[in-house]
Design a protein around this motif. Structure first.
Motif, mmCIF file in Angstrom:
data_model
loop_
_atom_site.group_PDB
_atom_site.id
_atom_site.type_symbol
_atom_site.label_atom_id
_atom_site.label_comp_id
_atom_site.label_asym_id
_atom_site.label_seq_id
_atom_site.Cartn_x
_atom_site.Cartn_y
_atom_site.Cartn_z
ATOM 1 N N SER A 1 -6.543 -4.294 11.399
ATOM 2 C CA SER A 1 -7.108 -5.199 10.385
ATOM 3 C C SER A 1 -8.288 -5.988 10.941
ATOM 4 O O SER A 1 -9.258 -6.256 10.227
ATOM 5 C CB SER A 1 -6.023 -6.141 9.862
ATOM 6 O OG SER A 1 -4.993 -5.392 9.252
ATOM 7 N N ILE B 1 -5.622 -9.460 6.173
ATOM 8 C CA ILE B 1 -5.105 -10.522 7.021
ATOM 9 C C ILE B 1 -4.653 -9.967 8.366
ATOM 10 O O ILE B 1 -4.255 -8.816 8.472
ATOM 11 C CB ILE B 1 -3.986 -11.327 6.330
ATOM 12 C CG1 ILE B 1 -2.736 -10.481 6.104
ATOM 13 C CG2 ILE B 1 -4.486 -11.880 5.000
ATOM 14 C CD1 ILE B 1 -1.559 -11.299 5.560
ATOM 15 N N THR C 1 0.087 -6.453 7.748
ATOM 16 C CA THR C 1 -0.536 -5.678 6.669
ATOM 17 C C THR C 1 0.536 -4.865 5.960
ATOM 18 O O THR C 1 1.266 -4.114 6.593
ATOM 19 C CB THR C 1 -1.603 -4.718 7.241
ATOM 20 O OG1 THR C 1 -2.492 -5.472 8.048
ATOM 21 C CG2 THR C 1 -2.367 -4.022 6.128
ATOM 22 N N ASP D 1 -7.661 0.237 5.395
ATOM 23 C CA ASP D 1 -6.757 -0.349 6.386
ATOM 24 C C ASP D 1 -5.340 -0.063 5.913
ATOM 25 O O ASP D 1 -5.052 -0.071 4.722
ATOM 26 C CB ASP D 1 -6.984 -1.860 6.467
ATOM 27 C CG ASP D 1 -6.133 -2.518 7.558
ATOM 28 O OD1 ASP D 1 -5.641 -1.809 8.449
ATOM 29 O OD2 ASP D 1 -5.981 -3.752 7.513
HETATM 30 MG MG MG Z 1 -2.959 -5.014 9.960
#
Ligand code: MG
Ligand code: GDP
Ligand code: K
Length: 303
Positions: A24, A37, A45, A64
């Motif tokens: 992330s 975040i 995540t 992501d």
């Molecule tokens: Mg993450």
């Protein structure tokens, strides 16, 4: 757009790896703004998040993903893993992120999921943490024997020069085709979604290691209201859902201090993110066993 459609490139790049390797952080650095975040904790995540960056003639669409969970098979973890599998099914390029000099069983499990045929870069992240750089060459060689990686990218997601270099490397794997998003779009996620993620990040940040990962945030209200004094005014109500009464007390803290810090920090960050005046209310609720309950996991917004 000023770039003619014939010259445009556009493609999807999945960022995949075990928890906590810096996926992330990398995504946010690539997008140039925090949309995913991050924290020291695994399972930060929980969704597939798209981050978009258009540079010159090329539109990079990054995905992501949650870190692939190999330890416990709760309903939440199964849902997280499904999200990862969905994300790597049909992409132009995979960034397989590991910690430089490190390759564990958990990394190997993630690598074993990749379909052959999709070019994969080995992103050896957190290079700044490696003391003995000389030992990296034999490690990279051993990695080459594990998987036919297209390229090796030793780097740090926190280093600007490395991020710029990574764009140059990724670009050539993306097909020539018209952009999918407008030039200034950063994510396909809604503001309401980002609001929930922002509260969740502060919850993780301020609760230390004692709060189990089985807590989540639900946004009950996200209303933009007319305002005479601000160009935008957004009213947000969030509920932090925890498993036990003891966890609730932990989140609230002594005399409500901790919950206050969580709300204040989240509000300040949201005001920047949304470019608006934000009124944020945060509640805490106990729902025992939610992470083991498939229907609940779904009702809290996990695919
Ligand atoms: Mg993450
Ligand atoms: P994810 O679970 O893979 O998404 O990992 P995160 O992006 O949440 O990052 C996990 C932790 O690693 C955070 O504390 C980050 O600040 C840290 N981190 C990420 N990239 C780097 C890096 O290049 N160098 C260092 N030293 N720390 C990093
Ligand atoms: K993390």
């Amino acid at each position: 757009p000023s770039v003619p459609v014939e010259g445009q490139r556009c493609g999807v790049i999945a960022i995949v790896g075990k928890p906590n390797v810096g996926k992330s952080t990398l995504m946010n650095a690539l997008v140039g703004q925090k949309i995913s975040i991050t924290s020291r904790k695994a399972q930060t995540t929980r969704h597939r998040i798209t981050g978009i960056r258009t540079l010159g003639a090329t539109q990079f669409v990054f995905v992501d993903t949650p870190g692939f969970q190999t330890k416990h098979s709760t309903a939440l973890n199964k849902s997280l893993n499904k999200t990862v599998m969905g994300a790597i099914g049909d992409v132009d390029l995979i960034l397989f992120v590991v910690e430089a000099g490190n390759f564990t069983l958990a990394d190997a499990k993630v690598l074993s999921l990749f379909k052959s045929g999709i070019p994969t870069l080995l992103v050896a992240n957190k290079l700044d943490m490696v003391n003995r750089r000389a030992e990296l060459a034999p490690w990279l060689k051993s990695m080459q024997e594990r998987h036919p990686f297209a390229e090796f990218v030793p780097m740090s997601a926190k280093n600007k020069g490395d991020i710029e270099r990574l764009f140059g490397i990724c670009e050539k794997y993306l097909p020539e085709q018209p952009w999918w998003y407008s030039e200034d779009e950063l994510t396909d996620r809604s503001e309401k979604f980002l609001a929930g993620e922002t509260v969740r990040e502060k919850l993780f940040r301020f609760t230390g290691d004692e709060l189990p990962y089985t807590s989540t945030v639900v946004i009950d209200k996200f209303d933009e209201e007319p305002s005479k004094t601000h160009k935008r005014f957004v009213r947000v109500a969030a509920t932090i859902v925890v498993e036990r009464d003891g966890h609730k007390a932990m989140v609230i803290g002594e005399k409500g201090e901790r919950l206050k810090r969580i709300s204040t920090d989240a509000r300040q960050e949201l005001e920047k993110l949304l470019d608006a005046k934000v009124f944020l209310e945060v509640w805490v609720k106990v729902r025992s066993g939610w992470a083991d309950d498939e229907a609940r996991v779904r009702s809290f917004g996990y695919e």
